[in-house]
Design a protein around this motif. Structure first.
Motif, PDB file in Angstrom:
ATOM      1  N   UNK A 234       0.826  -1.187   0.000  1.00 27.67           N
ATOM      2  CA  UNK A 234       0.000   0.000   0.000  1.00 27.67           C
ATOM      3  C   UNK A 234       0.865   1.243   0.000  1.00 27.67           C
ATOM      4  N   UNK A 235       0.201   2.391  -0.037  1.00 33.67           N
ATOM      5  CA  UNK A 235       0.923   3.662  -0.132  1.00 33.67           C
ATOM      6  C   UNK A 235       1.429   4.142   1.226  1.00 33.67           C
ATOM      7  N   UNK A 236       0.948   3.536   2.284  1.00 33.10           N
ATOM      8  CA  UNK A 236       1.381   3.909   3.621  1.00 33.10           C
ATOM      9  C   UNK A 236       0.440   4.906   4.276  1.00 33.10           C
ATOM     10  N   UNK A 237       0.312   4.798   5.591  1.00 35.36           N
ATOM     11  CA  UNK A 237      -0.486   5.748   6.353  1.00 35.36           C
ATOM     12  C   UNK A 237       0.296   6.148   7.608  1.00 35.36           C
ATOM     13  N   UNK A 238       0.322   7.446   7.858  1.00 35.15           N
ATOM     14  CA  UNK A 238       1.136   7.974   8.960  1.00 35.15           C
ATOM     15  C   UNK A 238       0.422   7.787  10.298  1.00 35.15           C
ATOM     16  N   UNK A 239       1.144   7.251  11.248  1.00 37.00           N
ATOM     17  CA  UNK A 239       0.680   7.169  12.634  1.00 37.00           C
ATOM     18  C   UNK A 239       1.649   7.973  13.491  1.00 37.00           C
ATOM     19  N   UNK A 240       1.128   8.947  14.204  1.00 36.99           N
ATOM     20  CA  UNK A 240       1.949   9.777  15.071  1.00 36.99           C
ATOM     21  C   UNK A 240       1.378   9.726  16.476  1.00 36.99           C
ATOM     22  N   UNK A 241       2.229   9.339  17.421  1.00 39.66           N
ATOM     23  CA  UNK A 241       1.812   9.238  18.816  1.00 39.66           C
ATOM     24  C   UNK A 241       2.561  10.292  19.619  1.00 39.66           C
ATOM     25  N   UNK A 242       1.830  11.198  20.207  1.00 34.22           N
ATOM     26  CA  UNK A 242       2.456  12.279  20.977  1.00 34.22           C
ATOM     27  C   UNK A 242       2.558  11.872  22.452  1.00 34.22           C
ATOM     28  N   UNK A 243       3.592  12.393  23.095  1.00 35.48           N
ATOM     29  CA  UNK A 243       3.822  12.040  24.507  1.00 35.48           C
ATOM     30  C   UNK A 243       3.120  13.006  25.438  1.00 35.48           C
TER      31      UNK A 243
END
Length: 122
Positions: free
Chosen positions: A113-122
């Motif tokens: 797939x094209x990829x999907x961004x996952x961002x986890x903030x602290x």
């Protein structure tokens, strides 16, 4: 041709949850496994979880107990439920369909797939 379309990424606080989806379309006669990989900046792409056509599941050590992979055969869709997310889970998540045959006698190919961004903030 086979296409994989991912969705469900985004920004979440540490401890939160996200569910990724990957829908496969096209001429799929058979495949070996559907999987999720991830790639963080400056790091190699790594396997997160995989599920075979027979339903066997495999998880990276970092994902065990927090992530769950599942599959809807009727929709050719694979999901990744991610709970208790940590900042170190931040990455682009890619769906993979492995050893795909479009006919009984065709060669096997792997699709991404094209990829999907996952961002986890602290």
């Amino acid at each position: 041709q086979v296409q994989l379309v991912e969705s469900g990424g985004g920004l979440v606080q540490a401890g939160g949850s996200l569910r990724l989806s990957c829908a496969a379309s096209g001429s799929i006669f058979s495949f070996n496994a559907m999987a999720w990989y991830r790639q963080a900046p400056g790091k190699q792409r790594e396997l997160v979880a995989a599920i075979t056509g027979g339903g066997s599941m495999q998880y990276a050590a970092s994902a065990k107990g927090r992530f769950t992979i599942s599959r809807d055969n009727a929709k050719n869709t694979v999901y990744l439920q991610m709970n208790s997310l940590k900042p170190e889970d931040t990455a682009v998540y890619y769906c993979n369909l492995d050893r795909v045959r479009t006919t009984l006698k065709s060669s096997e190919y792997s699709y991404w797939g094209q990829g999907t961004q996952v961002t986890v903030s602290s």
